[in-house]
Enzyme design. Structure first.
Site, PDB file in Angstrom:
ATOM      1  N   HIS A  38       0.837  -1.204   0.000  1.00 60.99           N
ATOM      2  CA  HIS A  38       0.000   0.000   0.000  1.00 60.99           C
ATOM      3  C   HIS A  38       0.873   1.255   0.000  1.00 60.99           C
ATOM      4  O   HIS A  38       1.918   1.289   0.636  1.00 60.99           O
ATOM      5  CB  HIS A  38      -0.939   0.002   1.207  1.00 60.99           C
ATOM      6  CG  HIS A  38      -2.089   0.925   0.996  1.00 60.99           C
ATOM      7  ND1 HIS A  38      -2.104   2.216   1.479  1.00 60.99           N
ATOM      8  CD2 HIS A  38      -3.230   0.770   0.291  1.00 60.99           C
ATOM      9  CE1 HIS A  38      -3.231   2.803   1.098  1.00 60.99           C
ATOM     10  NE2 HIS A  38      -3.937   1.945   0.376  1.00 60.99           N
ATOM     11  N   HIS A  39       0.419   2.268  -0.708  1.00 59.74           N
ATOM     12  CA  HIS A  39       1.197   3.499  -0.876  1.00 59.74           C
ATOM     13  C   HIS A  39       1.388   4.234   0.451  1.00 59.74           C
ATOM     14  O   HIS A  39       2.304   5.050   0.585  1.00 59.74           O
ATOM     15  CB  HIS A  39       0.492   4.407  -1.897  1.00 59.74           C
ATOM     16  CG  HIS A  39       1.417   5.319  -2.637  1.00 59.74           C
ATOM     17  ND1 HIS A  39       2.702   5.582  -2.209  1.00 59.74           N
ATOM     18  CD2 HIS A  39       1.255   6.036  -3.776  1.00 59.74           C
ATOM     19  CE1 HIS A  39       3.279   6.425  -3.054  1.00 59.74           C
ATOM     20  NE2 HIS A  39       2.427   6.704  -4.014  1.00 59.74           N
ATOM     21  N   SER A  40       0.567   3.921   1.439  1.00 61.81           N
ATOM     22  CA  SER A  40       0.767   4.550   2.747  1.00 61.81           C
ATOM     23  C   SER A  40       2.048   4.042   3.411  1.00 61.81           C
ATOM     24  O   SER A  40       2.573   4.669   4.321  1.00 61.81           O
ATOM     25  CB  SER A  40      -0.427   4.261   3.661  1.00 61.81           C
ATOM     26  OG  SER A  40      -0.631   2.866   3.765  1.00 61.81           O
TER      27      SER A  40
END
Lengths: 489, 489
Positions: free
Chosen positions: B141-143
């Site tokens: 996930h980009h987080s």
């Protein structure tokens, strides 16, 4: 685009309840043998040909359109320009391409949601299945199809002719008149639900009447199972988004022989197999409740006031007797419970049956509206469906259909679904479950195999004359029972 | 479970903006050669070994916990008991296992969301790639990761030793001190965003200051690109959930030779290739605007007041000159635009740089809070990132890494992302797009191949002495350019 169509309450419930944790699609897994002369390009060509089949019968062209400011309710729109590379997919299994690898892939595919911006179906052609076979995983949203309609869809896109090469694609196959006719039960159910939508207040009254009608017939020793009598189990919590899948296959002759010996229906044998498997599974998990698990079972019924030809699709609840160690007494308890439930339902009018059905087959949003949710006990513990399929061997463009398995949806409160299909002399079980709620689901399939063996030992050996048949059954079994290894992954 | 950790504003934005239409994961596609002595069980064994690697470094053990009534904000929880059969997957390509089949599979995998009930990553081992190769698709996930951190993660789980057999799994590889150091830029950015969270009012003021600082330096003929100067294109509408993916690969020597001949940076060549491809693609779609497209480009900068050693990760906007037919003038315009942008940014203080960066690199929820969304023009048309990767050839447990491609996220308003990685003498492009907004995305990759050839004809043949080099480039190209066929499906 053609005219818009409003969703009925059933379609509305199934579409609006769809979420990341609870995708509400159902699927069929089909196992085919490749034609003897199939080259390495056979499946690639099949996929290309299928993508070129751009005639769509209902409901393959229905697209869900979300509510908007301009139109605060969802509608179906007709879509005739489908992105066929999206809908028809070509996949492969990793080496060695056994039942285990297939089960893992199906569990993953079944965890992925359909794209609500397109007509709600996908058709996956899966190559690399050992022994010169391939698989098809066909998935459709539950708002558009149920088990019976799904099997009929399959059937009409196949042929009994091993040499037929022009069998239509599933989405292009015309719907014969008699199938339209036999869907009446479902249409009636939908009308029932639409009625409810118009007045939740009157629906509440109806449900009270139905419950009272049922209650009136019973006493304490009555084997009739009331809704919400089910114990809480690990199968009845809130679910998450990932799935497991496992299968079991039997020669239908074994089931029939057992039902004859035990004096019960084929459905009762299905329930007894499921019960034996669940009992062993839950004991192993230290999670078997003292009270018996109950099952919700879709059935065909004829109402007492029914003069017409059709039967109604309805729903009964059965005692699975999972608290009974003795397999003989377990099957007898199940048998008494289903017989009593059918007797009770047959005593109801068609209206009463339909309202009862609408009440308990509808997704829980309707139950919420009726204040039935939030009780401490589940309505029932597990859905067990037995969907009759084609009796003759079918072919799709010269590929022989070897087996057909249901892959079902699970919902909050019911983390496991057991569905079986009969097809050309076999009975196949699909066990679909929430990955997080049902660890080692694969074992339920293995134990289902053992459960039938136990029932055979009990009922066939008990009758001296049946000893020979039991041996025959064992021989048939050796060649016929196939269990997937899906659930361990 | 260890202590809970609050999300910073960047993590919060990326996780809360995640939706069915807009999954915010990023991925890397790695192509490996099988070791010469690999048997049919090699990958099965590799997957089994990887599933046994149950030591997890940050952030592979971070699980997102949704807000609840008791705790109205999300947190990270540590999870040390991962379901490795979920996280590590074994897949296969259908026959013939070419770039086309791989691209189709990657596009599908990239359309599927991560399960937010588990640590936000998946590692897919894909067999059946032609020429004795296999692929890995790693998704996070980009987080939790950005392009640079992602490449570094990859790098530390591989070895330059072709015979090393104990290379750690990606999620078990210890993080060297110098990599922690080099992540400072990102930490600073996060601090900047956290600061914003504390006071949107002060952030508004900061953004006004930054914009004024930028504006002050320009006049009408200035090639500096202002935010929101971008024309509206088919790439800048709202996106849907399905993705397309295509790749392009070049020998890095071709890029360097061209940049030398044209007197520009490697980054400028990347932009000129992208520009040429987008120009041809949009013209073909009858969708090329008269105004030039603009690109948002992450860059490393050193602030004017920076005394320390580190550089800051920031962001510039460039004029892609897609309205210019002449490739020579197109590259010159791009070159002037990026040079001017860097000059401008270098004139800002570190605080100003960080605020500017935070403003334009953050997902649009921050921009919404700052009242920047809803303007009629996009901030810019397309993100183009160039992420420097390892220069030496790497191996993972004796499998040689042949190529490495970025698979990026797209967002509303930016339906196409172009990212490149450099690795061991090659430069690879990953084109990631919304399936519905960017039809025939594959052509952009094909046109990117043609765009470099056009630039070579323009800049290498123009200089007489370079003729020979141009021939050499053509030879290298013949063996090196590989285009996937992903986007047609």
């Amino acid at each position: 685009m053609a005219a818009l169509e409003t969703l009925d309450l059933s379609e509305l419930s199934w579409t609006m309840m769809e979420s990341q944790e609870r995708p509400l699609h159902v699927a069929t897994l089909l196992i085919y043998s490749l034609p003897d002369d199939a080259g390495p390009e056979f499946l690639k060509q099949l996929v290309a040909d299928l993508r070129d089949s751009t005639e769509f019968v209902e409901p393959f062209n229905k697209r869900f359109v979300r509510p908007s400011v301009m139109r605060p309710y969802p509608v179906w729109e007709r879509d005739y320009d489908l992105d066929m590379e999206y809908h028809v997919r070509h996949l492969a299994l990793p080496h060695p391409g056994g039942e285990r690898e297939l089960g893992v892939l199906i569990a993953r595919l079944h965890s992925n949601r359909l794209d609500f911006n397109r007509p709600l179906w996908e058709y996956h052609v899966i190559e690399g299945l050992e022994n010169n076979r391939f698989a098809v995983y066909f998935k459709m949203h539950h708002s558009l199809v149920d088990g019976i309609a799904g099997v009929r869809m399959m059937q009409r896109s196949m042929s009994t002719d091993p040499e037929a090469v022009n069998t239509p694609a599933l989405w292009s196959a015309p719907v014969p008149e008699e199938l339209l006719e036999s869907n009446k039960g479902i249409s009636r159910l939908r009308r029932g639900l639409t009625g409810m939508q118009k007045s939740i207040r009157s629906a509440r009254q109806v449900s009270r009447q139905v419950m009272e009608a049922i209650r009136a017939g019973g006493d304490d020793r009555d084997p009739f199972v009331m809704p919400f009598q089910a114990p809480k189990t690990i199968l009845n919590g809130r679910i998450k988004g990932q799935r497991r899948f496992a299968t079991q296959q039997y020669a239908f002759s074994r089931i029939r022989r057992l039902s004859k010996a035990a004096g019960c229906t084929v459905n009762d044998v299905v329930l007894a197999i499921s019960s034996g498997a669940l009992r062993k599974f839950l004991r192993e998990q230290n999670a078997l409740p003292g009270q018996p698990l109950t099952a919700g079972i879709p059935v065909s019924l004829r109402a007492k006031d029914d003069q017409g030809a059709g039967s109604a699709v309805s729903f009964i609840m059965a005692n699975l007797a999972t608290n009974v160690a003795d397999p003989h007494r377990r099957l007898e308890t199940i048998k008494a419970s289903t017989a009593r439930a059918k007797l009770m339902m047959n005593g109801l009018s068609r209206d009463e049956i339909e309202n009862f059905t609408a009440l308990f087959m509808a997704p829980s949003s309707v139950q919420t509206a009726l204040n039935l949710e939030g009780r401490t006990s589940p309505i029932f513990n597990v859905t067990i469906s037995n969907v009759p399929g084609p009796t003759e061997t079918l072919y799709f463009r010269r590929a022989r259909l070897e087996a057909m398995y249901p892959v079902s949806a699970v919902i909050h409160g019911q983390a496991l679904n057991i569905t079986c299909y009969s097809y050309a002399g076999s009975l196949t079980f699909g066990f679909s479950g929430c990955r997080d709620s049902v660890p080692s689901l694969q074992r339920i399939a293995v134990y289902a195999g053992e459960a039938l063996e136990e029932l055979e030992r009990t009922f066939l050996q008990a009758e001296g004359a049946e000893g020979e048949e039991f041996e025959a059954a064992k021989t048939a079994r050796a060649g016929k029972t196939r269990t997937s290894k899906a659930a361990n992954e």
